[in-house]
Scaffold this active site. Structure first.
Site, short mmCIF file in Angstrom:
data_model
loop_
_atom_site.label_atom_id
_atom_site.label_comp_id
_atom_site.label_asym_id
_atom_site.label_seq_id
_atom_site.Cartn_x
_atom_site.Cartn_y
_atom_site.Cartn_z
N ASN A 24 0.81 -1.04 -0.11
CA ASN A 24 0.12 -0.02 -0.12
C ASN A 24 0.92 1.36 -0.14
O ASN A 24 0.08 2.39 -0.34
CB ASN A 24 -1.11 0.03 1.05
CG ASN A 24 -2.20 -1.13 0.67
OD1 ASN A 24 -2.25 -1.45 -0.51
ND2 ASN A 24 -2.87 -1.56 1.84
N ARG A 124 -17.07 1.99 -1.66
CA ARG A 124 -15.82 2.47 -1.41
C ARG A 124 -15.81 3.90 -2.20
O ARG A 124 -15.13 3.78 -3.11
CB ARG A 124 -14.64 1.49 -1.90
CG ARG A 124 -14.52 0.49 -1.09
CD ARG A 124 -13.43 -0.46 -1.68
NE ARG A 124 -12.22 -0.11 -1.05
CZ ARG A 124 -10.89 -0.67 -1.44
NH1 ARG A 124 -10.91 -1.46 -2.26
NH2 ARG A 124 -9.98 -0.01 -0.90
N ASP A 307 -7.04 -4.71 7.19
CA ASP A 307 -6.62 -5.78 6.34
C ASP A 307 -5.96 -7.18 7.15
O ASP A 307 -5.91 -7.96 6.48
CB ASP A 307 -5.38 -5.08 5.59
CG ASP A 307 -5.75 -3.70 4.70
OD1 ASP A 307 -7.00 -3.89 4.53
OD2 ASP A 307 -4.84 -2.96 4.45
#
Ligand code: EPU
Length: 421
Positions: A24, A124, A307
């Site tokens: 990320n 999202r 996550d």
């Protein structure tokens, strides 16, 4: 024919595993590299994941020259870069393609791209990204699946984020580093990946203060120049292996990590009775039996990472008693629970919450990786289960886990890939 991962469960894990660069951070650093004005950017520690392949396709569509040197070293040359509309499939393969919005808007004052994709974790939206761009003076149109965002000139502004969004914080930073004057992002996200991106931009000449706190101040500069950067280790990959080790290790050491980034996980594992030795840049996990149940609530960093909620759910099926997992980031991120139920897990899913009745064995079955971390949860389950687990839609796993098969084989797992009808 489709590719599946097959795992023969029940084998204890032993040895060392080295963690790669943070996915990320990488997926933001690569779009950030295009802000370098006609120069070369070296990025080290790039993980071997398919999200990187998609981003490289996007860079090549913008005429950025990409060279891979060795295992994890990429060179990006922006000398002949051009701003082109991004309407290729690669945009829809990952969420993070939206970082090209901030970067292209910042560099050229114009970006047109198709709607980004990524894992389905419930809705999202990216309204906060757009709100940030608008505050900097941009306007946008959404038409027939395309966003067109433009500005004659970006001017620094004060932006309060209604939610401390990772993506919005980074995207606004990308748009603001070349804007005129001062931008202040309030209620900014504090994830380590944001600090990594800010450090990279700062090396290139940006003026950013406060990354890692909830107020980030950016003084716009006129030009950024390519500089080398080393990506921080992936705390989610690390956390996934720590969870696997908590479930199945005799003696496993997870190396190249920053333990401080993992404290919300390690403190829960200690509460569960996992036998761990925390080093400076590694964690050793020893055989841990008789795990205790715990309650988890996902939160923005430094809280428990959403996550890791999915792989952690699998581990909790092994703990004595009832555990609960509450999601505050993605309230629908529970598809892995349905797949775990197919393997015999006793889990009740309600709104934004799952209750896990532990101490029950898991059994191998055919399951589907519905998203990246669901895939990770199922790999943990496959290692723990009696018999063979077949995981389908493994491309989700390959989006975020560097060389997972070989890393697990080296630890003693029985895992292989096959093509099946
Ligand atoms: N949100 C909004 N509006 C926005 C942006 C976010 O309402 O404009 C909401 C989201 O719907 C969500 C929450 O805010 O409920 C958090 O979203 P955030 O923007 O922080 O997430 P993201 O940037 O889309 C990144 C990671 C995710 C990780 C989240 C939370 C990347 C590429 N993705 O997503 O990683 O779950 O932060 O930490 O950095 C993964 O690696 O598997 C993954 C999904």
């Amino acid at each position: 024919m489709k590719e599946v991962i097959k795992i023969e469960g029940g084998h204890r894990l032993n040895g060392k595993v080295t963690i790669g660069g943070a996915k990320n951070a990488t997926v933001a650093l690569i779009p950030a590299a295009i802000l370098a004005d006609k120069s070369v950017v070296d990025i080290f520690g790039v993980p071997d994941i398919s999200d990187v392949e998609s981003l490289v396709e996007l860079l090549e569509a913008l005429n950025v020259k990409v060279t891979k040197i060795g295992e994890d070293h990429f060179v990006f040359d922006t000398t002949n870069m051009e701003n082109r509309d991004l309407d290729i499939d690669a945009v829809t393969r990952l969420r993070a393609s939206y970082y090209f919005m901030g970067a292209l808007l910042g560099k050229y004052g114009y970006v047109k791209m198709v709607m980004p994709g990524g894992c389905y974790l419930g809705p999202r939206p990216f309204d906060l990204h757009l709100k940030g761009f608008e505050a900097l003076g941009a306007t946008y149109v959404y038409d027939q699946g395309y966003y067109t965002i433009k500005a004659d000139k970006l001017v620094g502004a004060k932006i309060f984020l209604d939610f401390a969004s990772v993506g919005a914080t980074i995207n606004i930073m990308l748009a603001a580093v070349l804007a005129e004057g001062r931008t202040v992002i309030e209620n900014a996200a504090k994830e380590p990946e944001i600090i990594d991106v800010a450090n990279f931009l700062t090396k290139m000449g940006a003026n950013i203060r406060g990354a890692g706190t909830n107020v980030i101040t950016i003084e716009g500069v006129e030009r950024l120049e390519g500089k080398p950067h080393d990506i921080i280790p992936d705390r989610i990959e690390a956390g996934t292996y720590i969870i696997m080790a908590a479930a199945m290790a005799d003696d496993v050491t997870i190396e190249n990590i920053i333990p401080h980034h993992l404290e919300s996980l390690t403190s829960k594992l200690i509460e569960m009775g996992v036998n761990m030795e925390i080093g400076i840049d590694s964690i050793r996990v020893l055989r841990s039996d008789d795990l205790k149940s715990v309650d988890i609530t996902t939160q923005v960093y430094p809280g428990f990472a959403t996550d890791l909620q999915q792989p952690m759910t699998t581990l909790l099926t092994k703990a004595e008693g009832f555990s609960s997992v509450r999601e505050t980031i993605y309230t629908e991120r529970f598809k892995h629970c349905i797949e775990l139920q197919r393997m015999g897990a006793k889990i009740n899913v309600a709104t934004a919450q799952a209750v896990i009745q532990g101490n029950g064995p898991l059994f191998g079955n055919k399951v589907v990786a519905t998203d990246l971390r669901c895939g990770a949860a199922l790999v943990v389950a496959g290692l723990m289960a009696d018999g063979e687990t077949e995981i389908q839609d493994v491309y989700h796993i390959d989006r975020g886990y560097d060389d997972i098969d070989n890393k697990l084989i080296a630890l003693g797992a029985k895992i292989r890939r096959e093509f099946v009808e």
